[in-house]
Design a protein around this motif. Structure first.
Motif, PDB file in Angstrom:
ATOM      1  N   GLN A   3       3.637  -4.620   8.691  1.00 38.60           N
ATOM      2  CA  GLN A   3       3.583  -4.586   7.233  1.00 38.60           C
ATOM      3  C   GLN A   3       2.115  -4.702   6.801  1.00 38.60           C
ATOM      4  O   GLN A   3       1.366  -5.508   7.355  1.00 38.60           O
ATOM      5  CB  GLN A   3       4.395  -5.728   6.619  1.00 38.60           C
ATOM      6  N   LEU A   4       1.746  -3.927   5.802  1.00 40.62           N
ATOM      7  CA  LEU A   4       0.371  -3.895   5.305  1.00 40.62           C
ATOM      8  C   LEU A   4       0.370  -4.154   3.810  1.00 40.62           C
ATOM      9  O   LEU A   4       1.124  -3.512   3.062  1.00 40.62           O
ATOM     10  CB  LEU A   4      -0.272  -2.544   5.598  1.00 40.62           C
ATOM     11  N   VAL A   5      -0.488  -5.074   3.397  1.00 45.90           N
ATOM     12  CA  VAL A   5      -0.602  -5.394   1.977  1.00 45.90           C
ATOM     13  C   VAL A   5      -2.060  -5.302   1.576  1.00 45.90           C
ATOM     14  O   VAL A   5      -2.916  -6.009   2.118  1.00 45.90           O
ATOM     15  CB  VAL A   5      -0.052  -6.802   1.672  1.00 45.90           C
ATOM     16  N   GLU A   6      -2.349  -4.422   0.622  1.00 42.56           N
ATOM     17  CA  GLU A   6      -3.722  -4.222   0.148  1.00 42.56           C
ATOM     18  C   GLU A   6      -4.001  -5.111  -1.051  1.00 42.56           C
ATOM     19  O   GLU A   6      -3.081  -5.456  -1.817  1.00 42.56           O
ATOM     20  CB  GLU A   6      -3.947  -2.762  -0.246  1.00 42.56           C
ATOM     21  N   SER A   7      -5.265  -5.416  -1.233  1.00 40.58           N
ATOM     22  CA  SER A   7      -5.731  -6.107  -2.434  1.00 40.58           C
ATOM     23  C   SER A   7      -7.126  -5.587  -2.767  1.00 40.58           C
ATOM     24  O   SER A   7      -7.798  -4.976  -1.935  1.00 40.58           O
ATOM     25  CB  SER A   7      -5.740  -7.618  -2.240  1.00 40.58           C
TER      26      SER A   7
END
Length: 123
Positions: A3-7
């Protein structure tokens, strides 16, 4: 699965800087490369920069070379994209991606994608 979460991302004037971050979770031991791609309205998704997860070798598209820097923190499972000297043509949705195979700039190698973050550069 990874899972990848950008900010990060947002609105900046031309010549300014932004930093994007991407946090990976799940089966991160399977990651071979991580990369950033971008997609502008009406255009195909394109490679921006990538990094090998193990060795830390970096690769950049010619359009961003010298302005963008990609880095990783294996302990935190994060990859960042520091963007300097931004231009209006850098405006796009930026995506973080992870691959389990070599070929850092080949989009079809990437199995896992973040949700994307908007970067807008005003002139």
């Amino acid at each position: 699965q990874v899972q990848l979460v950008e900010s990060g991302g947002g609105l900046v004037q031309a010549g300014g800087s932004l930093k994007l971050s991407c946090a990976a979770s799940g089966r991160t031991s399977n990651i071979y490369n991580m990369a950033w791609f971008r997609q502008a309205p009406g255009k195909e998704r394109a490679f921006v920069g990538g990094i090998t997860w193990g060795g830390g070798s970096t690769y950049y598209a010619n359009s961003v070379k010298g302005r963008f820097t990609i880095s990783r923190d294996n302990a935190k499972n994060t990859v960042s994209l520091q963007m300097n000297s931004l231009k209006p043509e850098d405006t796009a949705v930026y995506y973080c991606a992870a691959s389990r195979t070599a070929g850092v700039a080949i989009i079809s190698n990437y199995d896992f994608w973040g949700q994307g973050t908007q970067v807008t550069v005003s002139s």
